[in-house]
Structures are given as C-alpha cells and as structure tokens.
Write an enzyme that holds these catalytic residues in place. Structure first.
Site, short mmCIF file in Angstrom:
data_model
loop_
_atom_site.label_atom_id
_atom_site.label_comp_id
_atom_site.label_asym_id
_atom_site.label_seq_id
_atom_site.Cartn_x
_atom_site.Cartn_y
_atom_site.Cartn_z
N ALA A 44 0.82 -1.21 0.00
CA ALA A 44 0.00 0.00 0.00
C ALA A 44 0.86 1.26 0.00
CB ALA A 44 -0.94 0.00 1.21
N GLU A 85 17.06 -5.62 1.52
CA GLU A 85 16.05 -5.43 0.47
C GLU A 85 16.71 -5.28 -0.90
OE1 GLU A 85 12.63 -3.31 1.61
OE2 GLU A 85 11.82 -3.17 -0.42
N ASP A 103 12.67 4.42 3.81
CA ASP A 103 11.69 3.61 4.53
C ASP A 103 12.28 3.00 5.79
OD1 ASP A 103 10.36 4.26 2.26
OD2 ASP A 103 10.25 2.22 1.45
P1 ADP Z 1 5.20 -2.10 0.87
O1 ADP Z 1 6.53 -2.08 1.52
O2 ADP Z 1 4.83 -0.80 0.24
O3 ADP Z 1 4.11 -2.60 1.75
P2 ADP Z 1 6.52 -4.10 -0.72
O4 ADP Z 1 6.16 -4.78 -1.99
O5 ADP Z 1 7.80 -3.38 -0.64
O6 ADP Z 1 5.30 -3.15 -0.34
O7 ADP Z 1 6.53 -5.17 0.45
C1 ADP Z 1 5.43 -6.03 0.64
C2 ADP Z 1 5.94 -7.44 0.88
O8 ADP Z 1 6.56 -7.54 2.18
C3 ADP Z 1 4.83 -8.48 0.94
O9 ADP Z 1 4.49 -8.95 -0.35
C4 ADP Z 1 5.46 -9.58 1.79
O10 ADP Z 1 6.33 -10.38 1.02
C5 ADP Z 1 6.32 -8.78 2.77
N1 ADP Z 1 5.60 -8.55 4.03
C6 ADP Z 1 5.30 -7.37 4.59
N2 ADP Z 1 4.67 -7.52 5.77
C7 ADP Z 1 4.57 -8.84 5.97
C8 ADP Z 1 4.03 -9.67 7.02
N3 ADP Z 1 3.46 -9.14 8.10
N4 ADP Z 1 4.12 -11.00 6.89
C9 ADP Z 1 4.70 -11.56 5.81
N5 ADP Z 1 5.22 -10.85 4.81
C10 ADP Z 1 5.17 -9.52 4.87
MG MG Z 2 8.37 -1.78 0.52
#
Ligand code: ADP
Ligand code: MG
Length: 394
Positions: free
Chosen positions: A131, A168, A180
């Site tokens: 998001a 990352e 971030d």
């Molecule tokens: P953002 O950082 O904007 O939310 P990203 O694509 O960078 O979007 O990161 C999202 C990804 O991080 C998810 O698809 C998942 O792989 C991982 N992730 C984030 N929070 C969790 C969680 N609570 N449990 C498992 N995976 C998570």
């Molecule tokens: Mg991210």
C-alpha cells in the site's frame, strides 16, 4: 484498524509454535512520506513520519544454525519455514521470508557471524502490504532490532536501517533507497523526520496538524504497487545517468539555482524530466521544513500547495502516478483540501491529503464518491499520526 498487535497474543502464539518463551518482543512501524519522493537514492532529502501501524515480532536465539520463521500475515498462515543460515545468499530465497532471511544474511555479511547460530521468529503486522506504507521496511527493521538485541550486537538505529536496506537491495532484489528503513528505525512520536539521505542526519520536526485545526489523511487506493516490476529501477537508473552526464556524484549535488543550466546541458528529454523532478523535490522538502519550523497555522496551511506541486511533478515529470492516485489528488483539492500528493513509490498505493479538520469528512466523502463513479474499489482513509519508531515492547 488495530494500530499494533498485542504483546500477549504474540507471546502465546510464539509459545504454541516453538514450545518455549521468546527472549523478547519488538515493534517496527510502517511510514508515510509527507514530501521528498524519489530523492533518497539521489542522496537528497525526505520527510517521512512513522505510523501507528506496526510489525510486532517475538524472537529467541537458537544454537543449531536454523532460522525458523512464522508470520500471521503470510499467504499460508499455518506454515513455519525452516532455513539453514549457512545456505542464505542473495537469490537463494523468494517470497516473504526473503525479507527477514535477508536481514540475517546482511548482519552476518557485515561482520556479525554470531547471528548465524539462528533464531525462532514469529510476527504479526497491522501495516497493509503493497500500500506504499512500507510493510517491507517494517518487517526488515523489526527483524534487525530483534537480532541486534538477541545477539547483543549493539548497532545503532541508522546502522540497522542501512543493513535492512541492504537486505532489500541485495537479497530481496528491490533497489529501494534508505528512507523507509530510516523512518521505521528512527521515527519519533509527534514528529516528522527531516532526513538527509547522504549522511543519514535526522532532524525531528514537531508535526501536530490537529493543534492548528488541520488533519493529514492517508488515502490507501487499494491498488497494489509492484516496485520490483522495473519501473522504479528504471527511474533510479535514469537519475544515475543524469548525474553522470552532469558530472556530479548524485543529483543531490545539483543546486536548485543551477537547475536551468543543468537542464540545458541534457540532451535527453526523459533525463531532463527526471532531473527536474529530483532537484525541485529536494527544494520542496526544504520549503516544507521551513514552513513547519515556523509552526503557525498559516505556515502549516502553506504546506498544502507544496504537496500538490510535488504530485504534479511525480505525475508529469517522473510519471510514477496512476489514475487512482491522480483522482484522489484532484478530487480532494476540488473538495477544498489544502493540498495532496501521492506518497511512496507510486503506481498505486497511497496518497496524503492535508485539509482543514472541519473539511476532512467532506473531502474523504468526495474521494469515496469519485472512486465509486470511476468504478474503482472503495479507498481506505485514516489519519497520519506521527508515531514512535522501532522499539522493544517486552
Ligand atoms: P510495501 O513495503 O509498500 O508494503 P513491498 O512490496 O515493498 O510493499 O513489500 C510487501 C511485501 O513484504 C509483501 O508482499 C510480503 O512479502 C512482505 N511482508 C510485509 N509484511 C509482511 C508480514 N506481516 N508477513 C509476511 N510478509 C510480509
Ligand atoms: Mg516496501
């Protein structure tokens, strides 16, 4: 939405999963960026705030070289994933476990081999994923602070943020900047962070819109961004090329007054747009920092048009917006908001809207109506409450 999962629930779940008590429980928040987009990897300036939405993580050390991972929010919430720490290497793993595994790898690779003994981790999060609110950095930073304490490494927050970013970049394969991880690691309640992405200097600036009769809303469009899809990397590569052609280390080194000259020296129209965005965006961060420092209702209201100018630049010069984000901004402004912009990497995700508190319900309603008319799914709106960064909870 629950701002943070409860420590007791998490501890009990850890005990059920692993048959013993955790050594501790840590939290790391998601973030929203007030202003300063696509400037971090240009070693420029950003102004994020940490959100109340957090990853909460329980951890205990192991001795057998195994990293066991469980997330209540994983695609398969029943699965416990076992990884041998000796096998961890960039490219070795995909999916959500790459984030915490990447952090352990980054710590070991940075000269802290103690972490290779392994750990049991269990986590739960209230940061919406994909998001634009940095659930990935929250997950990395929670893992980093937990491993740092479990293994007594004594690293400071900026060092842990750098290692989380390395996880990352190098392990997950997303070429994100440092904003971030720094926001999640160093957030301060009641403050935005004026962050210099060159030396990681952090200046917390008090930010309390309610005290001036205002609100900062986050509107999550529900459109999942996919930063790994190449568009972000393309912007980053374009900025690096622009800096090379201008003969500066990074675009941060192009002063705002020198922008017209710099643009005249670039032959490529696309690079001109990227360079203009970054140099003007850095300037906007400085302008907002000055306005917030004035701390008067007028100054805070004057932040609004700077946000909207930032959105125009992201939409037209960098071209990282999308129809849903543009609709939030145009509708909110038409409904009387002071200003609005997309926030985060774009291509979906969230927008921020600065508005008079009295107008906020009308602005939010106007956005919902516009989304329904356009055939978009209903957006989610909440207040951006500046909250504490990564911390130990138990
Ligand atoms: P953002 O950082 O904007 O939310 P990203 O694509 O960078 O979007 O990161 C999202 C990804 O991080 C998810 O698809 C998942 O792989 C991982 N992730 C984030 N929070 C969790 C969680 N609570 N449990 C498992 N995976 C998570
Ligand atoms: Mg991210």
């Amino acid at each position: 939405m629950t701002p943070a999962p409860a420590v007791d629930t998490l501890t009990h779940a850890f005990e059920r999963l692993y048959g013993r008590a955790p050594a501790g429980v840590w939290a790391a928040p998601g973030r929203v960026n007030l202003i300063g987009e696509y400037t971090d990897f240009n070693e420029g300036f950003v102004m994020p705030l940490a959100l109340p939405h957090t990853v909460v993580l329980a951890a205990a050390p192991r001795t057998d070289g195994v990293l066991r991972l469980h997330s209540a929010n994983a695609p398969d919430p029943a699965a416990v994933v076992d990884l041998r720490t000796a096998d961890l290497a960039p490219g070795a793993g995909a999916g959500w476990t790459a984030y915490p595994a990447g952090v352990l790898w980054a710590l070991a690779d940075a000269g802290h081999p103690a972490v290779l003994a392994g750990a049991d981790l269990h986590l739960e999060s209230t940061v919406p994923t994909g998001a634009g609110l940095s659930s990935s950095a929250a997950l990395e930073v929670a893992t980093a602070v937990a491993l740092d304490e479990v293994y007594g490494l004594g690293l400071d927050r900026p060092a842990l943020a750098r290692l989380a970013q390395r996880a990352e970049n190098a392990y997950v394969g997303v070429p994100c900047g440092i904003m971030d991880q720094m926001a999640s690691a160093c957030g301060a309640a009641g403050h935005v962070l004026h962050l210099d992405c060159r030396d990681l200097g952090v200046r917390p600036i008090p930010f309390d819109p309610a005290a001036h009769g205002l609100r900062l809303l986050v509107v999550d469009t529900g459109v999942q961004h996919a930063l790994g899809d190449g568009a972000y990397a393309e912007r980053r590569a374009g900025c690096e090329r622009g800096a090379r052609e201008l003969g500066v280390p990074h675009l941060r080194d192009v002063p705002h007054e020198a922008l017209p000259d710099a643009l005249a020296r670039l032959g490529d129209e696309r690079l001109r747009r990227y360079v203009r965005h970054v140099v003007e965006e850095d300037h906007r961060v400085g302008r907002v920092a000055d306005l917030l420092a004035e701390s008067t209702p007028e100054a805070l209201r004057a932040v609004g048009p700077v946000l909207t100018a930032g959105h125009r630049s992201l939409r037209d010069d960098l071209r990282v917006s999308c129809p849903e984000l543009d609709l939030v901004v145009s509708t909110a402004n038409a409904a009387g908001a002071l200003g609005a912009r997309m926030t985060g990497g774009g291509f979906g995700g969230s927008a921020v809207v600065l508005t008079d508190a009295a107008e906020a319900p009308r602005v939010a309603e106007a956005v919902r109506t516009a989304f329904a008319r356009a055939g978009f799914a209903p957006p989610t709106t909440f207040d951006a409450t500046p909250s504490e960064g990564a911390r130990r909870l138990a």
